[in-house]
Write a protein that holds these residues in place. Structure first.
Motif, short mmCIF file in Angstrom:
data_model
loop_
_atom_site.label_atom_id
_atom_site.label_comp_id
_atom_site.label_asym_id
_atom_site.label_seq_id
_atom_site.Cartn_x
_atom_site.Cartn_y
_atom_site.Cartn_z
N THR A 1 0.86 -1.18 0.00
CA THR A 1 0.00 0.00 0.00
C THR A 1 0.89 1.24 0.00
O THR A 1 1.80 1.36 0.84
CB THR A 1 -0.92 0.03 1.23
OG1 THR A 1 -1.74 -1.14 1.23
CG2 THR A 1 -1.82 1.26 1.18
N VAL A 2 0.66 2.12 -0.96
CA VAL A 2 1.49 3.31 -1.10
C VAL A 2 0.61 4.55 -1.07
O VAL A 2 -0.58 4.50 -1.41
CB VAL A 2 2.34 3.28 -2.40
CG1 VAL A 2 3.34 2.15 -2.36
CG2 VAL A 2 1.45 3.15 -3.62
N ASP A 3 1.19 5.67 -0.67
CA ASP A 3 0.46 6.93 -0.57
C ASP A 3 0.70 7.80 -1.80
O ASP A 3 1.84 7.91 -2.28
CB ASP A 3 0.88 7.71 0.68
CG ASP A 3 0.53 6.96 1.96
OD1 ASP A 3 -0.55 6.33 1.98
OD2 ASP A 3 1.32 7.01 2.91
N ALA A 4 -0.36 8.40 -2.28
CA ALA A 4 -0.26 9.34 -3.40
C ALA A 4 0.03 10.72 -2.84
O ALA A 4 -0.87 11.42 -2.35
CB ALA A 4 -1.56 9.34 -4.21
N THR A 5 1.30 11.13 -2.88
CA THR A 5 1.71 12.42 -2.30
C THR A 5 2.65 13.13 -3.26
O THR A 5 3.24 12.51 -4.16
CB THR A 5 2.43 12.22 -0.96
OG1 THR A 5 3.62 11.43 -1.18
CG2 THR A 5 1.54 11.51 0.04
#
Length: 526
Positions: free
Chosen positions: A506-510
């Motif tokens: 799971t990765v964050d869109a930043t």
């Protein structure tokens, strides 16, 4: 008598009419469509036909990648079997044929039904390494000499291990040597060149970025004895004459088939003369799919589709975008993520990457291999380089050339659009903060360049991660070169992204918005 010369070029392993962005899409290209056009033209021709595959067939599509890097035996036979369904006489090597190494290429050549020709890629002794330099084909009593040439610029882009032991001679020099030799043996001389035109064909003005990458204009201008020329590499659609010599370039991915027709007359002495010629592109956009090609590819295509659609990771937020131009001016979560992968993989503090084409629209949720392969379209690995602050600033000045100002607005520099789309030569950087001020003249556009909050100094040592094409200076980045490489990945970027997602499912869109592209005129002396 009429002689017809048909050609495909730069199909890049796109067999089916899809760019793979959306599952099940049907578009107006693909080898399966082009094969139908070739067969129709061969059947309708009034005289003999010579059919050429003009290079860049082994790499480019997810299907080609699957054959080379995913299937267990890494054997090109399934892809070559598909291309063998097309009735080609000869094949030329493109620069991308080397992306998977020479052993893979040699195996592909052994599997090819068509005769491979290459006059200017030489071994250590200066002899042609791949096939013969030329061949003489006799059809309907006409002797047709075909010369095979490849852009010499392969060495500028390809990693050293993939081209070890090879010499890349100028196509012009090779043509100047071989055309007179072929002329003595053949009635007609056809030059097949995986390369394009370095000058505007109407004005003769230079329009190429890389000196020597494209030499077709020079060849036609100065080498007598050429009756027709087939070109490629630039992905342009060309059907014209230059210096009274017909030439074609049929786009890419099987968009069209090049067709040159020569009207021939044989006199009482037996000499054959071209009395008229014509060149055209026959569109494949609406051609039905060739049954032989589709049948040969069916099982492989099913496997590729399954592989492409397996979920690899999930996103908190949104990594898609809709305007590629804006995505190059303002950092997107997709680019930020690619930079994170590169920096984590190679242990670098600074990273650079590109949005390689306007078909790239970021990662959907969940991330699949389809997302990866249609956004990061090249099989390059990564390199870690020791550079200086001066190198970094110089590279940013090169990347800033992508933009220009027209009617007060920032737009794309025409040199990155014509004669070939080169979006892949504009990089965005991470690990530093900077502004590209397009109002300033080229060479003076980088402003407020800082690293960890401090201005970058010219002699400051830095470590940067780049794709292997850029790391050896590809794209006119002379400050990057092989001597500065201190480490390399052994896997292509698509695999590195997949590996990263295994560790970070799971990765964050930043974004950290570390760069700006602006149009702010001011006095350089301020």
């Amino acid at each position: 008598m009429k002689l017809t010369i048909l050609s495909t070029s730069d199909t890049h392993g796109y067999v089916f009419p899809t760019n793979y962005v959306k599952k099940g899409s049907k578009q107006g290209f693909g080898l399966a469509r082009a094969a139908t056009v070739v067969a129709r033209e061969q059947a309708a021709a009034e005289g003999p036909v010579v059919t050429i595959e003009n290079g860049d067939f082994l790499e480019g599509s997810p299907l080609a990648y699957y054959v080379a890097r995913v299937q267990p035996d890494r054997d090109p036979a399934p892809l070559m079997n598909i291309y063998n369904q097309v009735d080609y006489d000869c094949g030329i090597l493109g620069n991308h044929e080397f992306n998977y190494g020479q052993e893979y290429l040699q195996t592909a050549i052994r599997d090819a039904k068509r005769q491979i020709l290459c006059a200017n890629i030489l071994d250590r002794n200066g002899d042609p390494e791949y096939g013969k330099p030329y061949t003489i084909i006799e059809k309907a009593g006409i002797k047709i000499g075909v010369l095979g040439l490849t852009t010499q610029a392969v060495y500028k882009w390809e990693k050293a291990t993939n081209i070890s032991g090879l010499q890349f001679e100028s196509a012009f020099i090779a043509a100047k040597k071989y055309v007179p030799i072929i002329r003595k043996q053949a009635d007609i001389v056809v030059v097949c060149y995986h390369g394009g035109f370095e000058r505007d064909m109407a004005t003769g003005e230079p329009n190429d970025i890389h000196v020597g990458e494209n030499e077709a204009y020079h060849m036609l201008a100065e080498i007598p004895g050429i009756d027709a020329m087939v070109t490629g590499h630039q992905h342009r659609q060309i059907a014209t004459e230059l210096f009274d010599i017909p030439t074609t370039q049929p786009g890419f991915r099987g968009q069209a088939v090049g067709k040159i027709t020569l009207d021939l007359k044989r006199d009482a002495t037996g000499k054959v003369t071209v009395i008229n010629h014509d060149s055209e592109l026959v569109s494949a956009a609406n051609a039905p799919l060739d049954a032989k090609v589709i049948n040969a590819a069916a099982t492989l295509n099913s496997r590729v589709g399954h592989w492409l659609d397996q979920p690899l990771g999930h996103i908190n937020g949104d990594m898609t975008f809709h305007d590629p131009f804006k995505a190059r001016m303002h950092e997107t979560p997709y680019i930020e993520f690619i930079q994170q992968v590169q920096m984590a993989t190679m242990g670098a503090d600074i990273s650079a990457t590109a949005l390689f084409s306007d078909e790239a629209l970021g990662f959907e949720n969940p991330i699949t291999m389809r997302n990866i392969m249609t956004n990061y379209v090249y099989p390059n690995g990564l390199s870690l380089l020791n550079i200086t602050g001066a190198d970094l600033k110089g590279a940013l000045e090169v990347t800033a050339r992508y933009f220009t100002v027209l009617d007060g607005k920032i737009t794309v520099n025409p040199a990155f659009v014509h004669p070939k789309h080169r979006q892949y030569n504009y990089d965005m950087y991470e690990g530093v903060n900077y502004t590209l001020n397009i109002a300033q003249p080229m060479g003076h556009r980088v402003e407020n360049l800082t690293y960890h909050g401090q201005p970058v100094t010219p002699d400051q040592p830095l470590r940067i991660v780049l794709n292997q094409y850029r790391a050896v200076g590809g794209g006119h980045y002379g400050m990057y070169e092989a001597s500065k490489i201190i480490a390399e990945s052994q896997s292509p970027m698509s695999e590195l992204i997949a590996d990263y997602l295994q560790e970070h499912p799971t990765v964050d869109a930043t974004t950290n918005d570390n760069f700006k592209v602006v149009n702010e005129p001011h006095d350089l002396t301020d």
